[in-house]
Design an enzyme around this catalytic site. Structure first.
Site, PDB file in Angstrom:
ATOM      1  CG  ASP A   1      20.141 148.526 135.139  1.00 52.40           C
ATOM      2  OD1 ASP A   1      19.477 149.306 134.434  1.00 52.40           O
ATOM      3  OD2 ASP A   1      19.652 147.899 136.087  1.00 52.40           O
TER       4      ASP A   1
ATOM      5  CD  GLU B   1      13.884 150.881 135.500  1.00 54.74           C
ATOM      6  OE1 GLU B   1      13.172 149.879 135.359  1.00 54.74           O
ATOM      7  OE2 GLU B   1      14.983 150.853 136.083  1.00 54.74           O
ATOM      8  CD  GLU B   2      17.486 150.147 138.283  1.00 59.41           C
ATOM      9  OE1 GLU B   2      16.683 149.301 138.684  1.00 59.41           O
ATOM     10  OE2 GLU B   2      18.324 149.922 137.387  1.00 59.41           O
TER      11      GLU B   2
ATOM     12  CG  ASP C   1      16.577 149.489 131.470  1.00 64.30           C
ATOM     13  OD1 ASP C   1      17.740 149.365 131.895  1.00 64.30           O
ATOM     14  OD2 ASP C   1      15.581 149.524 132.211  1.00 64.30           O
TER      15      ASP C   1
ATOM     16  CG  HIS D   1      19.874 145.692 139.996  1.00 66.46           C
ATOM     17  ND1 HIS D   1      18.556 145.451 140.336  1.00 66.46           N
ATOM     18  CD2 HIS D   1      19.828 146.500 138.905  1.00 66.46           C
ATOM     19  CE1 HIS D   1      17.752 146.072 139.473  1.00 66.46           C
ATOM     20  NE2 HIS D   1      18.505 146.708 138.603  1.00 66.46           N
TER      21      HIS D   1
HETATM   22 ZN   LIG Z   1      17.580 149.406 134.123  1.00 64.16          ZN
END
Ligand SMILES: [Zn+2]
Length: 462
Positions: A296, A330-331, A360, A431
């Site tokens: 990610d 993006e996060e 993604d 994450h």
């Molecule tokens: Zn992502």
């Protein structure tokens, strides 16, 4: 084929080959000339994407938005696009606030002392040096928290104990993630002093999963953090014993003053016939800070860069331009995706986008192509589906969302597609500190590159 029917004996006499062999050679030549099959086979043999991903996760590492590594990643992307022979390489500015993690810890003070593994949620405030020490009150999920009686968490630390479900398409993420995004303000409304959530993840490990949270306009703001699933089991077991459980949370997180100006990095393979018409693919360049952002979204960056680069190296150039967009931040709120769409709307260029797809969702194999196309364009997809079939990819519903970063373009009216990846294991490491290169299967990555290359080549020539 013509030679076979008209003069088989003549060919045999001249070349010394049997007519059948001559036909086979001719057929192979024909297969080679099909740019879709050609790019698929080239991609399946190429280690380019894996090398890019290894470089990004090793030479740059984690890419938290606004950090020193954010700027390093932008420089890395520009250099790689140039190295890979893209015709045009440029950046577009994107503004966003800078959040930093700092030191963090969580311990149970009573009835038993125990260290928990904890990670602040992105955007959370800190606790101050003294930390927050308070009794815990547990809620099964966000709905229970939201509908609880006023004052029912007064002075306490709220613990939301929702366990995310494992699915191939990640469909429980939406239901689960509300605790992370909106939990702090909902808990603050009940008088809570801090929020702890069971990680939004499907693994049975102690790794906490970070991810963005938001404060709404509730006047009180409280710190928010996640604990790993095993630690959440432990905390729930402590609570179940009926004695008050007191936790002490310390978070050094904070948001810096003033905005940072980052960048979307864009590389293009110029179309030979209709250069202004754009097939856009991409991923997001930023990541969370706990791992190295391999799945990610280093994978999406590497997959789409390589797919376009391999098309650029084909003998026949694509008719339309293939654009790879590596989105900023993006996060923490789709800042790059929103800026990209806003710039296209402002320049009246939304109509130039033939199709767009973002990678993604990790590096698992792609199994389905979702679209949002007109009936006329859907009817013409047969050659694309034929070229995707050997990759075990079939046509899905015509309800593609365009992933996070092309979502704003879809909302502006542009066609998008989703090349759906198998996400069965995605939320085990999403994450977390385990989002590292070893989680990526090199062969699966090749299948992804092949799919994106076939997809982009088809729509460039459609
Ligand atoms: Zn992502």
């Amino acid at each position: 084929m013509r030679a076979f029917y008209i003069a088989p004996f003549l060919i045999f006499a001249i070349c010394g080959q049997s007519p059948v062999l001559a036909a086979t050679v001719e057929l192979q030549a024909a297969v080679k000339l099909d740019p879709l099959a050609e790019i698929r086979e080239t991609a399946l043999k190429s280690g380019q994407a894996y090398a890019l991903l290894e470089s990004l996760t090793t030479d740059v590492g984690q890419r938290l938005a606004g950090s020193e590594n954010d700027a390093k990643a932008v420089a890395w992307a520009k250099a790689k696009f140039t190295e890979l022979g893209f015709d045009r390489v440029y950046t577009e500015p994107v503004r966003y606030p800078v959040w930093t993690r700092g030191e963090e810890s969580l311990v149970s003070v009573s009835p038993a002392t125990q260290k928990f593994s904890v990670a602040a949620l992105g955007g959370s405030m800190g606790t101050g040096a003294k930390g927050v020490e308070a009794e815990v009150v547990q809620f099964d999920d966000y709905k229970n928290l939201e509908s609880a009686a006023a004052g029912s968490a007064a002075g306490k630390i709220v613990f939301i104990n929702y366990q995310m479900l494992r699915t191939r398409d990640g469909s429980d993420y939406g239901a689960a993630v509300i605790s992370r995004v909106a939990g702090a303000s909902a808990a603050a409304k009940l008088g809570a002093r801090a929020l702890i959530i069971r990680s939004i993840g499907t693994d049975q490990t102690r790794n906490p999963h970070t991810g963005v949270m938001r404060y709404d306009n509730t006047p009180t703001r409280i710190p928010a953090a996640a604990i790993g699933n095993i630690d959440a089991d432990l905390l729930a077991a402590m609570i179940k014993r009926g004695k008050p459980v007191t936790l002490k949370l310390q978070l050094g997180a904070r948001t810096l003053k003033g905005d940072y100006v980052g960048a979307n990095v864009i590389g293009e393979i110029t179309g030979a016939v209709k250069p202004k018409e754009i097939v856009a693919i991409g991923g997001h360049l930023d990541s969370w800070d706990l791992g190295t952002g391999a799945i990610d979204d280093g994978a999406g960056v590497a997959i789409t860069m390589s797919a376009a680069a391999l098309i650029g190296a084909q003998a026949t150039p694509p008719k339309r331009t293939i654009r790879v967009v590596l989105f900023a931040n993006e996060e923490q709120g789709v800042y790059g995706g929103k800026a990209y769409a806003a710039a296209r709307v402002k320049a009246d260029e939304v109509g130039q986008q033939v199709i767009a797809a973002e990678s993604d969702f990790g590096a698992g194999r792609i199994y389905s192509l979702k679209t949002n196309l007109s009936d006329a364009r859907l009817a013409g997809l047969a050659p694309l589906l034929r070229a995707l079939a050997p990759l075990d990819i079939t046509l899905g519903a015509n309800d593609a969302g365009g992933s996070a970063d092309f979502g704003p373009m879809r909302e502006a009216g542009a066609p998008v597609a989703d090349l759906q990846q198998d996400g069965t294991k995605y939320f085990d490491i999403h994450h977390t500190a385990r989002d590292t290169l070893d989680q990526v299967d090199a062969e699966d990555l090749k299948q992804n590159v092949a799919a994106y290359a076939v997809f982009a080549r088809f729509f460039a020539d459609e």
